[in-house]
Design a protein around this motif. Structure first.
Motif, PDB file in Angstrom:
ATOM      1  N   ILE A  27     -22.591  -2.655  32.243  1.00 29.71           N
ATOM      2  CA  ILE A  27     -24.007  -2.341  32.051  1.00 29.71           C
ATOM      3  C   ILE A  27     -24.711  -2.677  33.361  1.00 29.71           C
ATOM      4  O   ILE A  27     -24.562  -3.767  33.890  1.00 29.71           O
ATOM      5  CB  ILE A  27     -24.628  -3.194  30.928  1.00 29.71           C
ATOM      6  N   THR A  28     -25.501  -1.723  33.870  1.00 25.44           N
ATOM      7  CA  THR A  28     -26.242  -1.937  35.111  1.00 25.44           C
ATOM      8  C   THR A  28     -27.672  -1.422  34.922  1.00 25.44           C
ATOM      9  O   THR A  28     -27.837  -0.302  34.465  1.00 25.44           O
ATOM     10  CB  THR A  28     -25.600  -1.163  36.271  1.00 25.44           C
ATOM     11  N   PRO A  29     -28.693  -2.151  35.242  1.00 23.15           N
ATOM     12  CA  PRO A  29     -28.666  -3.548  35.637  1.00 23.15           C
ATOM     13  C   PRO A  29     -28.395  -4.434  34.423  1.00 23.15           C
ATOM     14  O   PRO A  29     -28.459  -3.976  33.285  1.00 23.15           O
ATOM     15  CB  PRO A  29     -30.075  -3.782  36.184  1.00 23.15           C
ATOM     16  N   THR A  30     -28.141  -5.679  34.676  1.00 22.09           N
ATOM     17  CA  THR A  30     -27.857  -6.614  33.587  1.00 22.09           C
ATOM     18  C   THR A  30     -29.128  -7.248  33.034  1.00 22.09           C
ATOM     19  O   THR A  30     -29.070  -8.020  32.088  1.00 22.09           O
ATOM     20  CB  THR A  30     -26.906  -7.726  34.062  1.00 22.09           C
ATOM     21  N   VAL A 100     -25.785   4.429  19.630  1.00 18.22           N
ATOM     22  CA  VAL A 100     -25.522   5.186  18.413  1.00 18.22           C
ATOM     23  C   VAL A 100     -25.332   6.640  18.840  1.00 18.22           C
ATOM     24  O   VAL A 100     -26.219   7.231  19.462  1.00 18.22           O
ATOM     25  CB  VAL A 100     -26.678   5.066  17.393  1.00 18.22           C
ATOM     26  N   PHE A 101     -24.166   7.187  18.505  1.00 16.89           N
ATOM     27  CA  PHE A 101     -23.862   8.571  18.867  1.00 16.89           C
ATOM     28  C   PHE A 101     -24.294   9.523  17.758  1.00 16.89           C
ATOM     29  O   PHE A 101     -24.678   9.102  16.670  1.00 16.89           O
ATOM     30  CB  PHE A 101     -22.365   8.719  19.153  1.00 16.89           C
ATOM     31  N   ASP A 102     -24.193  10.808  18.036  1.00 12.87           N
ATOM     32  CA  ASP A 102     -24.634  11.835  17.097  1.00 12.87           C
ATOM     33  C   ASP A 102     -23.892  11.819  15.767  1.00 12.87           C
ATOM     34  O   ASP A 102     -24.379  12.347  14.785  1.00 12.87           O
ATOM     35  CB  ASP A 102     -24.552  13.221  17.728  1.00 12.87           C
ATOM     36  N   ASP A 103     -22.737  11.197  15.707  1.00  8.68           N
ATOM     37  CA  ASP A 103     -22.027  11.102  14.427  1.00  8.68           C
ATOM     38  C   ASP A 103     -22.413   9.829  13.671  1.00  8.68           C
ATOM     39  O   ASP A 103     -21.760   9.447  12.709  1.00  8.68           O
ATOM     40  CB  ASP A 103     -20.514  11.151  14.650  1.00  8.68           C
ATOM     41  N   SER A 104     -23.488   9.169  14.110  1.00 13.04           N
ATOM     42  CA  SER A 104     -24.033   7.945  13.506  1.00 13.04           C
ATOM     43  C   SER A 104     -23.162   6.719  13.722  1.00 13.04           C
ATOM     44  O   SER A 104     -23.412   5.680  13.122  1.00 13.04           O
ATOM     45  CB  SER A 104     -24.311   8.134  12.014  1.00 13.04           C
ATOM     46  N   SER A 105     -22.131   6.824  14.553  1.00 15.48           N
ATOM     47  CA  SER A 105     -21.309   5.648  14.828  1.00 15.48           C
ATOM     48  C   SER A 105     -22.063   4.741  15.801  1.00 15.48           C
ATOM     49  O   SER A 105     -22.633   5.188  16.788  1.00 15.48           O
ATOM     50  CB  SER A 105     -19.948   6.046  15.394  1.00 15.48           C
ATOM     51  N   ARG A 106     -22.090   3.457  15.461  1.00 13.86           N
ATOM     52  CA  ARG A 106     -22.795   2.465  16.272  1.00 13.86           C
ATOM     53  C   ARG A 106     -21.766   1.592  16.968  1.00 13.86           C
ATOM     54  O   ARG A 106     -20.811   1.135  16.353  1.00 13.86           O
ATOM     55  CB  ARG A 106     -23.691   1.624  15.381  1.00 13.86           C
ATOM     56  N   HIS A 107     -21.981   1.352  18.267  1.00 13.97           N
ATOM     57  CA  HIS A 107     -21.035   0.584  19.073  1.00 13.97           C
ATOM     58  C   HIS A 107     -21.789  -0.479  19.870  1.00 13.97           C
ATOM     59  O   HIS A 107     -22.763  -0.179  20.555  1.00 13.97           O
ATOM     60  CB  HIS A 107     -20.274   1.489  20.049  1.00 13.97           C
ATOM     61  N   TYR A 108     -21.303  -1.705  19.805  1.00 11.16           N
ATOM     62  CA  TYR A 108     -21.842  -2.788  20.620  1.00 11.16           C
ATOM     63  C   TYR A 108     -21.340  -2.603  22.046  1.00 11.16           C
ATOM     64  O   TYR A 108     -20.145  -2.462  22.289  1.00 11.16           O
ATOM     65  CB  TYR A 108     -21.391  -4.133  20.058  1.00 11.16           C
ATOM     66  N   VAL A 109     -22.265  -2.597  22.999  1.00  7.19           N
ATOM     67  CA  VAL A 109     -21.915  -2.408  24.405  1.00  7.19           C
ATOM     68  C   VAL A 109     -21.792  -3.763  25.113  1.00  7.19           C
ATOM     69  O   VAL A 109     -20.866  -4.004  25.862  1.00  7.19           O
ATOM     70  CB  VAL A 109     -22.954  -1.531  25.121  1.00  7.19           C
ATOM     71  N   GLY A 110     -22.741  -4.635  24.869  1.00  8.35           N
ATOM     72  CA  GLY A 110     -22.770  -5.939  25.520  1.00  8.35           C
ATOM     73  C   GLY A 110     -24.158  -6.516  25.417  1.00  8.35           C
ATOM     74  O   GLY A 110     -25.053  -5.963  24.770  1.00  8.35           O
ATOM     75  N   ASP A 111     -24.387  -7.639  26.077  1.00 16.15           N
ATOM     76  CA  ASP A 111     -25.705  -8.253  26.094  1.00 16.15           C
ATOM     77  C   ASP A 111     -26.447  -7.872  27.357  1.00 16.15           C
ATOM     78  O   ASP A 111     -25.843  -7.692  28.411  1.00 16.15           O
ATOM     79  CB  ASP A 111     -25.592  -9.779  26.023  1.00 16.15           C
TER      80      ASP A 111
END
Length: 116
Positions: A27-30, A100-111
């Motif tokens: 992730i940029t910037p942090t 959250v993508f178009d298929d409603s799947s949610r993904h944690y990326v980071g803090d």
């Protein structure tokens, strides 16, 4: 020989299966400013291009004003202005960043740090 072919086939299946998955590397910037909207966050990884759209979610409450899948490995999100009422405990704060993508799947990326 048969065992070597079996191992090679197994490795090929694992590689193909992982190519269909989504992963996040950076992730940029942090850190983002707390009260400024429109700051861009770049998310790097892979597997994004199988989707048509994405939304970034900050602290499970705030949605990106715009978000774009640039290519298979890059997402760009524009953060909203975060209201001061969420920072009564002070700054900076570490918040979860999800997509959250178009298929409603949610993904944690980071803090991500808010109030750098």
């Amino acid at each position: 020989m048969a065992r070597a072919l079996g191992i090679a086939a197994f490795i090929a299946v694992v590689l193909v299966a992982s190519a269909w998955g989504i992963s996040f590397n950076d992730i940029t910037p942090t850190a983002l400013h707390a009260f400024v909207g429109g700051e861009r966050t770049e998310i790097c990884g892979c597997g994004f291009s199988v989707h048509k759209s994405v939304v970034c979610v900050y602290n499970a409450q705030f949605f990106s004003t715009n978000a774009y899948i640039i290519d298979d490995g890059t997402i760009i999100c524009e953060a909203p202005a975060f209201p001061a009422s969420y920072f009564i405990d002070g700054l900076p704060q570490n918040w979860a960043l999800d997509v959250v993508f178009d298929d409603s799947s949610r993904h944690y990326v980071g803090d991500i740090r808010i109030g750098n």
